[in-house]
Design a protein around this motif. Structure first.
Motif, PDB file in Angstrom:
ATOM      1  N   VAL A   8      38.400  14.104 -53.406  1.00 25.38           N
ATOM      2  CA  VAL A   8      37.252  13.608 -52.642  1.00 25.38           C
ATOM      3  C   VAL A   8      36.898  12.192 -53.095  1.00 25.38           C
ATOM      4  O   VAL A   8      36.817  11.921 -54.283  1.00 25.38           O
ATOM      5  CB  VAL A   8      36.026  14.543 -52.812  1.00 25.38           C
ATOM      6  CG1 VAL A   8      34.826  14.011 -52.049  1.00 25.38           C
ATOM      7  CG2 VAL A   8      36.366  15.963 -52.360  1.00 25.38           C
ATOM      8  N   SER A   9      36.678  11.318 -52.126  1.00 33.56           N
ATOM      9  CA  SER A   9      36.271   9.936 -52.391  1.00 33.56           C
ATOM     10  C   SER A   9      34.780   9.789 -52.096  1.00 33.56           C
ATOM     11  O   SER A   9      34.302  10.216 -51.039  1.00 33.56           O
ATOM     12  CB  SER A   9      37.056   8.977 -51.492  1.00 33.56           C
ATOM     13  OG  SER A   9      36.445   7.708 -51.454  1.00 33.56           O
ATOM     14  N   ILE A  33      30.174  10.155 -48.422  1.00 37.50           N
ATOM     15  CA  ILE A  33      28.860   9.693 -47.949  1.00 37.50           C
ATOM     16  C   ILE A  33      28.917   9.388 -46.453  1.00 37.50           C
ATOM     17  O   ILE A  33      28.005   9.749 -45.700  1.00 37.50           O
ATOM     18  CB  ILE A  33      28.387   8.475 -48.763  1.00 37.50           C
ATOM     19  CG1 ILE A  33      28.026   8.923 -50.183  1.00 37.50           C
ATOM     20  CG2 ILE A  33      27.194   7.800 -48.082  1.00 37.50           C
ATOM     21  CD1 ILE A  33      27.761   7.784 -51.143  1.00 37.50           C
ATOM     22  N   GLN A  34      29.978   8.762 -46.009  1.00 28.79           N
ATOM     23  CA  GLN A  34      30.124   8.424 -44.594  1.00 28.79           C
ATOM     24  C   GLN A  34      30.242   9.685 -43.733  1.00 28.79           C
ATOM     25  O   GLN A  34      29.654   9.769 -42.655  1.00 28.79           O
ATOM     26  CB  GLN A  34      31.347   7.536 -44.390  1.00 28.79           C
ATOM     27  CG  GLN A  34      31.562   7.135 -42.950  1.00 28.79           C
ATOM     28  CD  GLN A  34      32.802   6.276 -42.776  1.00 28.79           C
ATOM     29  OE1 GLN A  34      33.665   6.203 -43.644  1.00 28.79           O
ATOM     30  NE2 GLN A  34      32.891   5.625 -41.636  1.00 28.79           N
ATOM     31  N   LEU A  35      30.983  10.672 -44.204  1.00 30.36           N
ATOM     32  CA  LEU A  35      31.233  11.882 -43.421  1.00 30.36           C
ATOM     33  C   LEU A  35      30.117  12.926 -43.531  1.00 30.36           C
ATOM     34  O   LEU A  35      29.991  13.791 -42.666  1.00 30.36           O
ATOM     35  CB  LEU A  35      32.549  12.522 -43.874  1.00 30.36           C
ATOM     36  CG  LEU A  35      33.812  11.742 -43.559  1.00 30.36           C
ATOM     37  CD1 LEU A  35      35.008  12.348 -44.296  1.00 30.36           C
ATOM     38  CD2 LEU A  35      34.057  11.715 -42.061  1.00 30.36           C
ATOM     39  N   TRP A  36      29.328  12.868 -44.590  1.00 31.27           N
ATOM     40  CA  TRP A  36      28.364  13.921 -44.900  1.00 31.27           C
ATOM     41  C   TRP A  36      27.509  14.377 -43.716  1.00 31.27           C
ATOM     42  O   TRP A  36      27.410  15.588 -43.459  1.00 31.27           O
ATOM     43  CB  TRP A  36      27.488  13.503 -46.071  1.00 31.27           C
ATOM     44  CG  TRP A  36      26.632  14.619 -46.542  1.00 31.27           C
ATOM     45  CD1 TRP A  36      25.316  14.827 -46.249  1.00 31.27           C
ATOM     46  CD2 TRP A  36      27.037  15.709 -47.374  1.00 31.27           C
ATOM     47  NE1 TRP A  36      24.877  15.977 -46.849  1.00 31.27           N
ATOM     48  CE2 TRP A  36      25.916  16.534 -47.543  1.00 31.27           C
ATOM     49  CE3 TRP A  36      28.243  16.064 -47.975  1.00 31.27           C
ATOM     50  CZ2 TRP A  36      25.956  17.696 -48.303  1.00 31.27           C
ATOM     51  CZ3 TRP A  36      28.281  17.220 -48.739  1.00 31.27           C
ATOM     52  CH2 TRP A  36      27.156  18.022 -48.892  1.00 31.27           C
ATOM     53  N   LEU A  80      22.475  11.998 -50.203  1.00 28.68           N
ATOM     54  CA  LEU A  80      23.294  12.556 -49.130  1.00 28.68           C
ATOM     55  C   LEU A  80      22.427  12.966 -47.933  1.00 28.68           C
ATOM     56  O   LEU A  80      22.832  12.822 -46.790  1.00 28.68           O
ATOM     57  CB  LEU A  80      24.111  13.750 -49.614  1.00 28.68           C
ATOM     58  CG  LEU A  80      25.246  13.423 -50.590  1.00 28.68           C
ATOM     59  CD1 LEU A  80      25.880  14.697 -51.106  1.00 28.68           C
ATOM     60  CD2 LEU A  80      26.277  12.514 -49.941  1.00 28.68           C
ATOM     61  N   ARG A  81      21.231  13.475 -48.207  1.00 28.46           N
ATOM     62  CA  ARG A  81      20.314  13.877 -47.135  1.00 28.46           C
ATOM     63  C   ARG A  81      19.934  12.692 -46.263  1.00 28.46           C
ATOM     64  O   ARG A  81      19.672  12.844 -45.075  1.00 28.46           O
ATOM     65  CB  ARG A  81      19.040  14.494 -47.700  1.00 28.46           C
ATOM     66  CG  ARG A  81      19.189  15.916 -48.098  1.00 28.46           C
ATOM     67  CD  ARG A  81      17.841  16.512 -48.392  1.00 28.46           C
ATOM     68  NE  ARG A  81      17.228  15.925 -49.568  1.00 28.46           N
ATOM     69  CZ  ARG A  81      17.131  16.528 -50.748  1.00 28.46           C
ATOM     70  NH1 ARG A  81      17.555  17.739 -50.894  1.00 28.46           N
ATOM     71  NH2 ARG A  81      16.579  15.916 -51.752  1.00 28.46           N
ATOM     72  N   SER A  82      19.880  11.516 -46.862  1.00 23.39           N
ATOM     73  CA  SER A  82      19.445  10.339 -46.106  1.00 23.39           C
ATOM     74  C   SER A  82      20.618   9.476 -45.632  1.00 23.39           C
ATOM     75  O   SER A  82      20.405   8.376 -45.117  1.00 23.39           O
ATOM     76  CB  SER A  82      18.496   9.502 -46.957  1.00 23.39           C
ATOM     77  OG  SER A  82      19.140   9.073 -48.146  1.00 23.39           O
ATOM     78  N   ALA A  83      21.844   9.977 -45.775  1.00 23.32           N
ATOM     79  CA  ALA A  83      23.007   9.221 -45.297  1.00 23.32           C
ATOM     80  C   ALA A  83      22.884   9.037 -43.792  1.00 23.32           C
ATOM     81  O   ALA A  83      22.545   9.988 -43.076  1.00 23.32           O
ATOM     82  CB  ALA A  83      24.309   9.953 -45.645  1.00 23.32           C
TER      83      ALA A  83
END
Length: 113
Positions: free
Chosen positions: A76-77, A82-85, A105-108
């Motif tokens: 995992v990168s 972060i982009q896919l989350w 992550l919630r605010s990505a």
């Protein structure tokens, strides 16, 4: 590492493995990845990351099946996660464990469809 965790959320059959920091996630973002049997125990274990959607499939599998933080570090990168989350389908217990450790992550930002 002392901050790495594996917890068994209420109602979830197996531990959810979460790294100490997102910066430790330096897995591949291109090429063809063959997951070991303990991560992909049925079906095709090969992920060609040049094909649309395959990196999301890889991450979903690894986040659901990781036995230790080492699995996360290997596959995992941070930036891709972060982009896919926001668009990743994950069991609620897995999403909650990751978002509790990493509120960012919630605010990505959600990606356009």
């Amino acid at each position: 590492m002392s901050g790495d965790s594996a917890s068994r959320p209420h109602g979830y059959a197996k531990p959810v493995v979460v790294p100490e920091t997102l910066d430790q996630l330096r897995g591949p973002t291109s090429g063809v990845i063959d997951l070991p049997r303990h991560l992909k125990w049925s079906g095709n274990s090969r992920y060609d990351l040049t094909q649309p959607g395959r990196i999301g499939d890889l991450y979903r599998t690894v986040l659901n099946e990781a036995a230790s933080p080492t699995d996360l570090y290997a596959y995992v990168s941070r930036d891709s996660l972060i982009q896919l989350w926001p668009s990743m389908w994950l069991p609620q217990a897995v999403r909650r464990a990751w978002e509790e450790r990493f509120p960012e992550l919630r605010s990505a930002p959600r990606r356009a469809a």
